[in-house]
Design an enzyme around this catalytic site. Structure first.
Site, PDB file in Angstrom:
ATOM      1  N   GLU A 442       0.860  -1.309   0.030  1.00 16.60           N
ATOM      2  CA  GLU A 442      -0.016  -0.051   0.103  1.00 16.60           C
ATOM      3  C   GLU A 442       0.974   1.221   0.043  1.00 16.60           C
ATOM      4  O   GLU A 442       0.534   2.077   0.354  1.00 16.60           O
ATOM      5  CB  GLU A 442      -1.037  -0.008   1.129  1.00 16.60           C
ATOM      6  CG  GLU A 442      -2.362  -0.789   1.133  1.00 16.60           C
ATOM      7  CD  GLU A 442      -3.165  -0.655  -0.066  1.00 16.60           C
ATOM      8  OE1 GLU A 442      -3.083   0.692  -0.775  1.00 16.60           O
ATOM      9  OE2 GLU A 442      -3.652  -1.326  -0.630  1.00 16.60           O
TER      10      GLU A 442
HETATM   11  C1  LIG Z   1       2.987  -9.777   0.307  1.00 19.36           C
HETATM   12  C2  LIG Z   1       2.919  -8.536  -0.555  1.00 19.36           C
HETATM   13  C3  LIG Z   1       1.317  -8.270  -0.932  1.00 19.36           C
HETATM   14  C4  LIG Z   1       1.061  -7.272  -1.866  1.00 19.36           C
HETATM   15  N1  LIG Z   1      -0.189  -7.326  -2.027  1.00 19.36           N
HETATM   16  C5  LIG Z   1      -0.531  -6.454  -3.281  1.00 19.36           C
HETATM   17  C6  LIG Z   1      -1.837  -6.435  -3.701  1.00 19.36           C
HETATM   18  O1  LIG Z   1      -2.991  -7.177  -3.256  1.00 19.36           O
HETATM   19  N2  LIG Z   1      -2.108  -5.806  -4.882  1.00 19.36           N
HETATM   20  C7  LIG Z   1      -1.117  -4.889  -5.432  1.00 19.36           C
HETATM   21  O2  LIG Z   1      -1.306  -4.432  -6.546  1.00 19.36           O
HETATM   22  N3  LIG Z   1       0.325  -5.122  -5.143  1.00 19.36           N
HETATM   23  C8  LIG Z   1       0.571  -5.635  -3.836  1.00 19.36           C
HETATM   24  N4  LIG Z   1       1.773  -5.701  -3.150  1.00 19.36           N
HETATM   25  C9  LIG Z   1       2.669  -4.835  -3.982  1.00 19.36           C
HETATM   26  C10 LIG Z   1       3.246  -3.710  -3.201  1.00 19.36           C
HETATM   27  O3  LIG Z   1       2.219  -2.628  -3.193  1.00 19.36           O
HETATM   28  C11 LIG Z   1       4.749  -3.244  -3.792  1.00 19.36           C
HETATM   29  O4  LIG Z   1       5.554  -4.163  -3.349  1.00 19.36           O
HETATM   30  C12 LIG Z   1       5.101  -1.917  -3.160  1.00 19.36           C
HETATM   31  O5  LIG Z   1       4.002  -0.847  -3.614  1.00 19.36           O
HETATM   32  C13 LIG Z   1       6.321  -1.512  -3.432  1.00 19.36           C
HETATM   33  O6  LIG Z   1       6.740  -1.505  -4.972  1.00 19.36           O
HETATM   34  P1  LIG Z   1       7.832  -2.586  -5.501  1.00 19.36           P
HETATM   35  O7  LIG Z   1       7.879  -3.794  -4.743  1.00 19.36           O
HETATM   36  O8  LIG Z   1       7.686  -2.480  -6.860  1.00 19.36           O
HETATM   37  O9  LIG Z   1       9.215  -1.643  -4.982  1.00 19.36           O
HETATM   38  P2  LIG Z   1       9.702  -0.384  -5.751  1.00 19.36           P
HETATM   39  O10 LIG Z   1       8.897   0.577  -6.148  1.00 19.36           O
HETATM   40  O11 LIG Z   1      10.918  -0.948  -6.731  1.00 19.36           O
HETATM   41  O12 LIG Z   1      10.807   0.317  -4.413  1.00 19.36           O
HETATM   42  C14 LIG Z   1      11.888  -0.084  -4.012  1.00 19.36           C
HETATM   43  C15 LIG Z   1      12.635   0.843  -3.057  1.00 19.36           C
HETATM   44  O13 LIG Z   1      12.446   2.103  -3.643  1.00 19.36           O
HETATM   45  C16 LIG Z   1      11.781   3.158  -2.971  1.00 19.36           C
HETATM   46  N5  LIG Z   1      11.115   3.879  -3.997  1.00 19.36           N
HETATM   47  C17 LIG Z   1      10.569   3.871  -5.250  1.00 19.36           C
HETATM   48  N6  LIG Z   1      10.174   5.044  -5.706  1.00 19.36           N
HETATM   49  C18 LIG Z   1      10.482   5.992  -4.799  1.00 19.36           C
HETATM   50  C19 LIG Z   1      10.173   7.406  -4.742  1.00 19.36           C
HETATM   51  N7  LIG Z   1       9.468   8.010  -5.885  1.00 19.36           N
HETATM   52  N8  LIG Z   1      10.670   7.962  -3.766  1.00 19.36           N
HETATM   53  C20 LIG Z   1      11.434   7.350  -2.843  1.00 19.36           C
HETATM   54  N9  LIG Z   1      11.579   6.151  -2.764  1.00 19.36           N
HETATM   55  C21 LIG Z   1      10.978   5.281  -3.845  1.00 19.36           C
HETATM   56  C22 LIG Z   1      10.826   2.229  -2.248  1.00 19.36           C
HETATM   57  O14 LIG Z   1      10.572   3.055  -1.150  1.00 19.36           O
HETATM   58  C23 LIG Z   1      11.664   1.222  -1.936  1.00 19.36           C
HETATM   59  O15 LIG Z   1      12.361   1.276  -0.764  1.00 19.36           O
HETATM   60  C24 LIG Z   1       1.891  -6.719  -2.538  1.00 19.36           C
HETATM   61  C25 LIG Z   1       3.390  -6.856  -2.101  1.00 19.36           C
HETATM   62  C26 LIG Z   1       3.938  -7.974  -1.381  1.00 19.36           C
HETATM   63  C27 LIG Z   1       5.414  -7.922  -0.726  1.00 19.36           C
END
Ligand SMILES: Cc1cc2nc3c(=O)[nH]c(=O)nc-3n(C[C@H](O)[C@H](O)[C@H](O)COP(=O)(O)OP(=O)(O)OC[C@H]3O[C@@H](n4cnc5c(N)ncnc54)[C@H](O)[C@@H]3O)c2cc1C
Length: 600
Positions: A442
Site C-alpha cells: 500500500e
Molecule cells: C506480500 C505482498 C502483498 C502485496 N499485495 C498487493 C496487492 O494485493 N495488490 C497489488 O497491486 N500490489 C500488492 N503488493 C505490491 C506492493 O504494493 C509493492 O511491492 C509496493 O508498492 C512496492 O513496490 P515495489 O515492490 O515494486 O518496490 P519499488 O517500487 O521498486 O521500490 C523499491 C524501493 O525504492 C523506493 N522508491 C521507489 N520509488 C520511490 C520514490 N519515488 N521516492 C522514494 N523512494 C522510492 C521504495 O520506497 C523502496 O524502498 C504486495 C506486495 C507484497 C510483498
C-alpha cells in the site's frame, strides 16, 4: 503460548472519552452506533478474535497457503471455516452501505474491530481488507449495474475482492502499468497482462473472486493519466446472479515470503486464452484517481495492522516476562531468590516502550477515524472541510509511522523473550516477520513521506500542518500549566516537541519548491517527527481526561493512573526524539546527498 485478548477498556476509553463516539453516533445515519451498542459489538468481536482467529495464527503460519497443480489455491486448515463464520456473523459488512446488505456503522467502530482482526490473525484478515477496498471502489465510482451485480455478494463476503495494481515494472510508480484493456463491441473490455503480488488473488474461501484491475486502453495517454480501472470476475456472473463461464484470469504461482504465510500472494495472468472479460469502473483514464480515493482507506487499514500487531506482540511479551524466571532483580530484596524477568529494569523499559508506542499509535489512528466519520457525515460544511483536511494530513502518518513503529515494537517483543524469541514456537518471531511487510505494501514509507511533504504540507504552504501544530500547542500549554506534576512534565516536553515540528514545517515548505531533492532527502524523518509528536499529543489529551476522571472519582482508578503513567513515560523517554528528527530535517539533507552514486 499466550492468548490474545482485545484491550477493551483501553479501546473504549479512546473511543468514548478521547474521540467522542457519542458525538459520532449522533451524525446522520450513525444512530445505531450508540456507545452501549458499540460496547456489545466490541465484546463480540473480541470473543471472535480470541476464540476463532487467534488459535489459527500460528498453525496458519506453519502450514501456509498452497497452490496445487490445477491452479487452485488452498488456505491452511481452519481458515475457510473461520471465514464462513466471520461472514455469517456480519463482520464483513460493518461499515458498508445498508442498501447492499452492510450495517452502515462508523469508521471509528470498524477501526477498533479491525484492530482485533489484525492482532489475532493478520494473514486471515487480508482477504476481508482487500474485499473492503474493492467494495469501496465499486461503491464510489461503479455504475448502478456494477453495484447491483457485485456489491451484495461482496458485502456479504460470499465473493471476495482483490486489488491488482502491481506489475513487474510498476510498483511504487504505477504510471508504468502496461496491462492492456481492449474495448469490445458489447461495451465490455478484454484484458491482457500480468499482475504480481496479488493478495488473495486465488483461494478456496469462496466460489467467485472479483478482481479490480488497473490497465490501459489502446489510445490512452502515457503515464498516470492513461490508466483505467476494471472489474474482472473470476467466474462470469449471469443476469440472474448465477455463476457462468470461467474467465481468462489465472493464478500461475504463489510467492514464498518472510511472513503472512497463510495469505496467498499470487502472480496473476490475464488473457492467455483470448482475453479476460472486464468492465470499466467510472470513466476511462481516471483509474488511478479512483484508486487513490480508495487507497486512503486501505492505507489507513495498513496503519491499523501496525497497531494490532504491536498490541499482540506486547501482550505476548508481558505474559512471557511474568513467567520466565532469571536472575535476581537489581536493587530489590537481597534475600530474594531469582524472580520473573519483569522485575529487571531493562525489561520494564522494553515493555513500557511497547505499551506506550502501541497506545500512542492507537490514539492517533482512532482520532483520524473519528475525523473521517465527521468528514463524511457532519451536517456543517465547514466542519466537514476541516475534518477532511485533517484526515488527508494524517493518513500518510497513520500508515507510515505506525508501520515503522510496529517494527520496533515487534523487535522488542522478540528481545523480551531472549533466546526463545528467536525460536518460532513462542510466536514472538512470527509477529516480527509478519510486521515486516506492512511498511512496504500500500505504498512504502518513502512513498507515504513523499505524499506528506508534497500534497499534504507544501501544496497549501503548510496551512493545514501549521493549524494542526497550533492545536497540539494548545494542548501542550494546558498540560504544562497544570498543577499535577505528571501532566506538567508531559506538557513541557510536548511544547518543546511541537516547536521542533513547527521548525521543520518552516524549513520544509520553502525547501520543497526551491530544493526539491533536499526536501525529499528528509521526507521520512519529517513523517517520523509528525508521528512521534501526534502520539504525544493524543496521549497528552488522554492523560488530561484521565486526571479529570480521577479528580471526579469516576472510572477505574488503576486503569486511569496507568494511562497517565504511560503518557508520562512516552513524553519523557520517546517524545524527545522530536529534536533529533527536527535537526536531521533542518540540517541533514546535504549530507544525505553528499556522496555521488559511484561512491556506493
Ligand atoms: C506480500 C505482498 C502483498 C502485496 N499485495 C498487493 C496487492 O494485493 N495488490 C497489488 O497491486 N500490489 C500488492 N503488493 C505490491 C506492493 O504494493 C509493492 O511491492 C509496493 O508498492 C512496492 O513496490 P515495489 O515492490 O515494486 O518496490 P519499488 O517500487 O521498486 O521500490 C523499491 C524501493 O525504492 C523506493 N522508491 C521507489 N520509488 C520511490 C520514490 N519515488 N521516492 C522514494 N523512494 C522510492 C521504495 O520506497 C523502496 O524502498 C504486495 C506486495 C507484497 C510483498
Amino acid at each position: 503460548m499466550s492468548t490474545y485478548h482485545a484491550p477493551l477498556a483501553e479501546m473504549e476509553f479512546v473511543l468514548n472519552e478521547v474521540d467522542g463516539l457519542a458525538q459520532i453516533s449522533k451524525l446522520p445515519g450513525f444512530e445505531d452506533a450508540a456507545p452501549d451498542t458499540v460496547s456489545a459489538i466490541l465484546e463480540e468481536a473480541g470473543k471472535f478474535a480470541t476464540n476463532v482467529l487467534d488459535p489459527l495464527n500460528w498453525s496458519g503460519d506453519r502450514e501456509g497457503a498452497k497452490r496445487l497443480d490445477d491452479g487452485t489455491v488452498t488456505t491452511p486448515a481452519g481458515f475457510k471455516e473461520a471465514y464462513r463464520q466471520f461472514c455469517e456473523n456480519g463482520w464483513n459488512g460493518l461499515t458498508k452501505d445498508p442498501e447492499f446488505g452492510g450495517q452502515g456503522l462508523p469508521q471509528l467502530v470498524q477501526t477498533a474491530v479491525e484492530e482485533m482482526w489484525h492482532a489475532a490473525n493478520l494473514a486471515f484478515d487480508l482477504c476481508p481488507l482487500l474485499t473492503q477496498g474493492a467494495v469501496e471502489a465499486i461503491t464510489l465510482r461503479g455504475s448502478d449495474e456494477l453495484k447491483q451485480k457485485y456489491l451484495p455478494n461482496m458485502v456479504a463476503g460470499t465473493w471476495t475482492g482483490t486489488m491488482n495494481l502491481t506489475e513487474p515494472q510498476a510498483g511504487s510508480d504505477l504510471a508504468a502499468v502496461r496491462t492492456r484493456a481492449e474495448p469490445q463491441p458489447d461495451g465490455a473490455y478484454r484484458l491482457f497482462g500480468q499482475k504480481i503480488y496479488i493478495t488473495f488473488g486465488e483461494h478456496d474461501y469462496t466460489d467467485n473472486i472479483i478482481h479490480l484491475v488497473l490497465a490501459r486502453t489502446p489510445d490512452a495517454p502515457e503515464g498516470v493519466k492513461g490508466i483505467s480501472l476494471f472489474v474482472v470476475p473470476k467466474f462470469m456472473v449471469n443476469d440472474d446472479g448465477t455463476l457462468g463461464a470461467r474467465n481468462d484470469v489465472h493464478c500461475v504461482s504463489l510467492e514464498h515470503k518472510l511472513g503472512i504465510h497463510a495469505s496467498p500472494t499470487a502472480v496473476m495472468v490475464y488473457g492467455d486464452h483470448g482475453g479476460a472479460v472486464g468492465y470499466l469502473v467510472g470513466e476511462e483514464n481516471r483509474g488511478l484517481e479512483y484508486m487513490f480515493i480508495m487507497m486512503n482507506l486501505a492505507r489507513f487499514s495498513v496503519g491499523m495492522e501496525g497497531v494490532g500487531l504491536s498490541e499482540r506482540a506486547y501482550q505476548r511479551a508481558v505474559a512471557y516476562a511474568k513467567e520466565r524466571v532469571q536472575g535476581r532483580a537489581v536493587g530489590l530484596d537481597k534475600a530474594a531468590k531469582a524472580g520473573a524477568i519483569i522485575e529487571h529494569p531493562d525489561i520494564r523499559r522494553m515493555l513500557m516502550t511497547m505499551r506506550a508506542y502501541t497506545e500512542a499509535m492507537r490514539a492517533v489512528a482512532y482520532v483520524t477515524a473519528a475525523a473521517l466519520d465527521n468528514a463524511h457525515r457532519h451536517p456543517d460544511a465547514e466542519a466537514r472541510k476541516r475534518h477532511s483536511a485533517f484526515v488527508d494530513l494524517m493518513i500518510p502518518i497513520v500508515k507510515g509511522w505506525s508501520t515503522e513503529i510496529a517494527q520496533e515494537v515487534t523487535y522488542l517483543g522478540v528481545q523480551v523473550h531472549g533466546g526463545m524469541g528467536f525460536i518460532e514456537e513462542t510466536g514472538a518471531a512470527q509477529h516480527y516477520r509478519d510486521a515486516r511487510i506492512i511498511t512496504i505494501y500500500e505504498g512504502t514509507t518513502g512513498i507515504q513521506a513523499n505524499d506528506l511533504i508534497g500534497r499534504k504540507t507544501a501544496r497549501d504552504a503548510g496551512a493545514v500542518a501549521n493549524a494542526v501544530a497550533g492545536e497540539i500547542d494548545k494542548v501542550a500549554a494546558k498540560l504544562a500549566s497544570h498543577s499535577d506534576p505528571s501532566l506538567n512534565a508531559i506538557g513541557m516536553q510536548l511544547a518543546a516537541s511541537v516547536a521542533d515540528l513547527q521548525a521543520a514545517i518552516a524549513w520544509l515548505v520553502p525547501a520543497f519548491g526551491a530544493q526539491t531533492r533536499a526536501a525529499h532527502a528528509v521526507a521520512v524523518p519529517y513523517l517520523k517527527l509528525w508521528g512521534i509528536v501526534a502520539g504525544g499529543w493524543q496521549l497528552g489529551r488522554g492523560a488530561l481526561i484521565a486526571t479529570a476522571h480521577l479528580t471526579e472519582g469516576r472510572g477505574n482508578a488503576e486503569f486511569l493512573r496507568a494511562k497517565i503513567a504511560t503518557a508520562r513515560f512516552y513524553a519523557e523517554c520517546l517524545l524527545p526524539q522530536s529534536s533529533g528528527h527536527s535537526h536531521a530535517i533542518t540540517h541533514g539533507s546535504a549530507s544525505v546527498l553528499a556522496l555521488p552514486v559511484e561512491a556506493f
